[in-house]
Design an enzyme around this catalytic site. Structure first.
Site, short mmCIF file in Angstrom:
data_model
loop_
_atom_site.label_atom_id
_atom_site.label_comp_id
_atom_site.label_asym_id
_atom_site.label_seq_id
_atom_site.Cartn_x
_atom_site.Cartn_y
_atom_site.Cartn_z
N ASP A 66 30.03 -74.76 -62.47
CA ASP A 66 28.63 -74.60 -62.83
C ASP A 66 27.96 -75.97 -62.82
OD1 ASP A 66 26.27 -74.40 -64.25
OD2 ASP A 66 27.13 -73.26 -65.91
N ASN A 93 22.25 -79.47 -53.50
CA ASN A 93 21.58 -78.38 -52.82
C ASN A 93 21.43 -77.12 -53.69
OD1 ASN A 93 21.03 -76.51 -50.36
ND2 ASN A 93 22.96 -75.73 -51.19
N TYR A 157 9.89 -72.37 -59.96
CA TYR A 157 10.48 -73.00 -58.77
C TYR A 157 9.69 -74.24 -58.38
CZ TYR A 157 12.40 -73.47 -54.08
OH TYR A 157 13.02 -73.95 -52.94
N ALA A 159 7.72 -76.10 -60.25
CA ALA A 159 7.89 -77.14 -61.27
C ALA A 159 9.22 -77.85 -61.09
CB ALA A 159 7.79 -76.53 -62.67
#
Length: 331
Positions: A66, A93, A157, A159
């Site tokens: 994670d 990514n 998204y 922000a």
């Protein structure tokens, strides 16, 4: 896809790609491996990560981890270092997205988008920074057109992607005197699981339909991955895919008023016709992030002690909480 290269700036180097189980992350891992790099794939869908590693033309290994979990990422970094040696390249990514009006968004879902996309990138950079300082390496932050100009219906998204751009710029200024290069990838729509999930709900399909024609175009994950791999080879400070995005930064101050003017024209109609519904986390990566909450321990939505936060994917990565789990590799 290039065949594996003997020689070249990445040959024999260790590279890390987060959100590497699918989509853009998997494609970037393949492109870098084809250039002779040793590839460490990080993400939350262990089975898919193992499949990507096994299909690679490179020496590749996977870690189910994670990206928002500091301790688990630090452990993964140590395991990558032990397996492959110091890391020379990190491609941050991993990410998730959701759509809908801010007022209608589940606060937990909105927070998860920011946590995975922004906090996860910072945790990734911190975990591998000792390696990059040692190798005088390169950190590539995957950002977005949303970093340059926010749109309605994707506030979390946008922000988070504006945040990762600023984070990467700050990191570049700090690390440049120490020989570490930092790049930012500004990307538009990519044909991945995340994009297909985003284009299915009426809310985001309508959003894309109201963008200017060039901004509606969709690139293949393979094409974008090749562009990013070239940026890594050349340690570029920025890469724009498609190329027309390069024209946006000089006029970015003009973007918000234009977006607001167009939104006044079409958002009320969408609301009136019932085409705006808040989505959950989109795509297979979003579903993987939600599965992270189904294991033992308190539900993070309930407050109090939460299990490890999850990482997901931007159409490329995914999520599910765990520490690094054994290494699956292909020589």
């Amino acid at each position: 896809m290039r065949t594996r290269t003997h020689g070249g700036p990445l040959y024999g180097r260790t590279v890390v790609v987060t959100g590497a189980a699918r989509g853009l992350g998997a494609a970037v891992a393949r492109s870098l491996g084809a250039r002779g790099a040793r590839v460490a794939l990080l993400g939350l869908e262990g089975g898919r990560l193992r499949d990507v590693a096994a299909a690679s033309h490179a020496e590749a290994a996977s870690w189910e981890v994670d990206v928002t979990d500091d301790a688990a990422m630090a452990e993964a970094a140590q395991e990558v270092r032990s397996r492959f040696g110091p890391v020379s390249v990190v491609v941050a990514n991993a990410g998730v997205a959701r759509g809908g009006l801010f007022a209608d968004t589940d606060p937990y879902v909105w927070r998860r988008v920011v946590e995975v996309n922004l906090i996860g990138s910072a945790v990734t950079a911190r975990s591998f920074l000792p390696d990059l300082l040692h190798t005088r390496g390169y950190y590539l932050q995957v950002a977005s057109l949303a970093s340059l100009g926010a749109t309605p219906l994707m506030s979390g998204y946008c922000a988070s992607k504006a945040g990762v751009e600023s984070f990467a710029q700050s990191l570049r200024a700090e690390l440049s005197p120490r020989g570490v290069a930092v790049g930012i990838g500004y990307l538009n729509w990519i044909d991945t699981d995340l994009f297909r999930a985003a284009d299915h709900p009426g809310v985001l399909r309508e959003l894309r339909a109201h963008l200017p024609p060039p901004a509606r175009a969709v690139s293949s994950a393979g094409q974008v991955a090749e562009r990013l791999a070239v940026a890594v080879e050349r340690r570029r400070p920025s890469v724009y895919v498609p190329a027309w995005l390069r024209a946006v930064p000089p006029v970015r101050a003009c973007v918000p008023p234009v977006v607001t003017r167009h939104a006044r024209a079409w958002l009320p109609r969408l609301e009136r016709d019932g085409h705006i519904e808040a989505t959950g986390l989109l795509g297979a990566g979003g579903r993987a992030d939600e599965l992270r909450d189904s294991g033992p321990g308190p539900d993070p939505r309930a407050g109090g002690d939460a299990g490890p936060a999850g990482e997901a994917a931007r159409g490329m990565p995914p999520a599910e909480g765990a520490g690094p789990s054994g290494v699956e590799s292909r020589p």
